[in-house]
Design a protein around this motif. Structure first.
Motif, PDB file in Angstrom:
ATOM      1  N   THR A 285       0.866  -1.180   0.000  1.00  0.00           N
ATOM      2  CA  THR A 285       0.000   0.000   0.000  1.00  0.00           C
ATOM      3  C   THR A 285       0.895   1.220   0.000  1.00  0.00           C
ATOM      4  O   THR A 285       1.820   1.319   0.815  1.00  0.00           O
ATOM      5  N   THR A 288       0.748   8.677  -0.649  1.00  0.00           N
ATOM      6  CA  THR A 288       1.393   9.852  -1.224  1.00  0.00           C
ATOM      7  C   THR A 288       0.746  11.102  -0.666  1.00  0.00           C
ATOM      8  O   THR A 288      -0.345  11.055  -0.085  1.00  0.00           O
ATOM      9  N   VAL A 408       2.906   3.874  -8.318  1.00  0.00           N
ATOM     10  CA  VAL A 408       1.745   2.986  -8.179  1.00  0.00           C
ATOM     11  C   VAL A 408       1.473   2.252  -9.493  1.00  0.00           C
ATOM     12  O   VAL A 408       1.437   2.858 -10.568  1.00  0.00           O
ATOM     13  N   HIS A 414      -3.450   2.264  -3.076  1.00  0.00           N
ATOM     14  CA  HIS A 414      -2.925   3.623  -3.086  1.00  0.00           C
ATOM     15  C   HIS A 414      -3.841   4.553  -2.301  1.00  0.00           C
ATOM     16  O   HIS A 414      -5.055   4.597  -2.524  1.00  0.00           O
ATOM     17  N   LYS A 455      -3.999   5.454  -9.881  1.00  0.00           N
ATOM     18  CA  LYS A 455      -2.580   5.485 -10.249  1.00  0.00           C
ATOM     19  C   LYS A 455      -2.079   6.893 -10.548  1.00  0.00           C
ATOM     20  O   LYS A 455      -0.972   7.065 -11.027  1.00  0.00           O
TER      21      LYS A 455
END
Length: 487
Positions: A285, A288, A408, A414, A455
């Motif tokens: 995982t 960000t 990713v 994510h 992504k």
């Protein structure tokens, strides 16, 4: 296989967290100090511990007087395991040891009367009968917390002491030096006889206690476990702990997860703590978001509560599901080890080598906080990409934060920090221009929640923050050109 290393615990501040767990007796403190982890395969044992905690939590809410009395007794206990172990080694116990054992036996007897009021689910804490010990050390049945070699132990001892008293009276009444000298010599012989008889009595008492020592030690073990259980319940009540669900599928699913220390720091500044909501499972995982967005706090919060779970504590959350695993690694960007001549990146690679060994041995939880930050960006991005792919193929639960784009991939989990995405920048910019605390205002407007993401690239909050703080106009134009070229 070790569960977690001391340096990781230090980075997490976990020992400081455990210092908030207040045990009442040396036996409870010993349990806290020697805290062990429940491991994969021990789900039933952990469930049983949670059942006991939940039962005691309900009982303590409705029976405060009983619990207060139990706490009062446990608080008065001293650590006398050495005396009991000396007894098992057949060392003759002295009067101080016999006194301590008597006092503790009386307290155990009193404690057991309150423990009989506990629910059936907690009857494992009921103590073994110590009446034989009390009878041996309290021959006059006065139930007082004192001890000496009672005359009721031996008619011979009574006669010797009466004789000694008579001689002492004669010494006190005499004015004749030679007579006093003779009486003192006679008294010395009586004292030797008294010591001989007392030693025989102490031998006999030690023998009686030898037969009861194992039960006494079992009671100490139960008291230590009860003290520790009560401390964990008090900890949960104080900080808002809830019973977590035990996941059988190696999933972490939490809502309203809290870092106690960070929450207190923020509350002291009249700022709210943003609890963590996240669902993660086997594989990697990636989180960000802006550097000021609380990614590191999120990692520490999740890891801290996972450790509490493994040690049989309730976790600080609204809802929580954790699995039992084999090991934990917490690898952050403060890995530099000057004494070994390693850079931050070098230390991370050494740790990664160790992680790799553990990945082949079991299923764990691995955290990388801004991995490869300490090397050049191009190489760093490649290392992070490779690490994410590598971890995603493993059954271990892995959690990474990164500021690199394009990490990713399909099949990876994510999350992004919401950050400044929903902020009215013109309004905030105006406030900052009128304020002397630009960083404080940005923190106030920063949304620290984690949201599920696809992504897409890492958000450009760094640029937004720089613009809000107020960097040189020409520099802003240049960096905007760089962003346009990149797009």
């Amino acid at each position: 296989m070790r569960f977690i290393d001391d340096k990781s615990l230090e980075r997490l501040g976990f020992k400081k967290l455990l210092s908030r767990v207040e045990t009442l007796s040396p036996y409870g403190k010993s349990k806290l100090k020697g805290l062990k982890n429940y491991l994969r395969g021990e789900e039933d044992l952990l469930e049983e511990e949670f059942n006991k905690m939940e039962t005691f939590m309900k009982f303590s809410s409705n029976n405060r007087d009983i619990v207060r009395n139990v706490e009062g007794i446990i608080h008065r206990l001293k650590d006398i395991k050495t005396a009991i172990n000396n007894c098992l080694k057949e060392h003759i116990l002295d009067e101080v040891d016999l006194f301590e054992i008597k006092v503790q036996a009386l307290l155990m007897e009193e404690l057991n009367e309150y423990l009989k009021e506990f629910p059936n689910e907690l009857h494992d804490f009921l103590l073994k009968d110590v009446s034989k010990i009390i009878k041996a050390l309290d021959p006059d049945n006065d139930r007082t917390p004192t001890f000496y070699i009672y005359e009721s132990y031996s008619p011979e001892l009574r006669e010797i002491r009466e004789k000694k008293k008579g001689i002492e009276k004669e010494i006190y009444a005499s004015n004749d030096f030679d007579e006093i000298t003779r009486l003192k010599e006679e008294r010395l012989k009586v004292l030797v006889e008294e010591e001989r008889v007392e030693l025989e009595i102490k031998k006999k008492l030690t023998s009686i206690l030898y037969d009861e020592a194992e039960d006494f030690l079992e009671n100490i073990e139960k008291i230590g476990n009860l003290d520790f259980l009560m401390a964990k319940v008090r900890f949960a009540k104080t900080y808002g702990g809830i019973r977590p669900e035990i996941s059988k599928n190696y999933e972490i699913d939490v809502k309203g997860l809290v870092n106690i220390e960070v929450r207190e720091v923020l509350e002291a500044k009249s700022r709210p703590f943003t609890p963590i909501d996240i669902s993660i499972g086997s594989g990697v995982t990636i989180i960000t978001g802006a550097n000021m967005g609380g990614k590191s706090v999120a990692l520490k919060t999740i890891t801290e509560n996972l450790l509490l779970f493994h040690m049989g504590f309730f976790v600080i959350a609204e809802e929580a599901k954790f699995p039992l695993i084999d090991f934990v690694f917490f690898i952050s960007d403060d890995m530099q080890d000057i004494s070994k001549g390693l850079s931050t990146f070098g230390a991370e690679i050494i740790k990664l080598k160790e992680v790799n060994v553990f990945l082949d041995l079991g299923i764990g939880f691995v955290v990388f906080d801004e991995f490869a930050r300490g090397t050049n960006p191009k190489e760093g991005q490649k290392f992070v990409e490779a690490l994410a792919k590598y971890l995603n193929d493993r059954p271990t639960i892995s959690l990474m934060t990164t500021h690199f784009d394009g990490i990713v991939r399909e099949g990876m989990n994510h999350y992004q920090v919401v950050g400044l995405k929903n902020v009215d920048f013109n309004k905030l910019k105006t406030k900052i221009e009128l304020s002397s605390n630009s960083m404080g205002l940005i923190q106030e407007y920063m949304d620290f929640r984690l949201e599920k993401a696809g992504k897409e690239e890492v958000p450009k909050d760094a640029l937004n923050i720089a613009k809000l703080i107020g960097i040189d106009k020409r520099f802003t134009e240049i960096i905007l050109d760089e962003y346009i070229k990149e797009d």
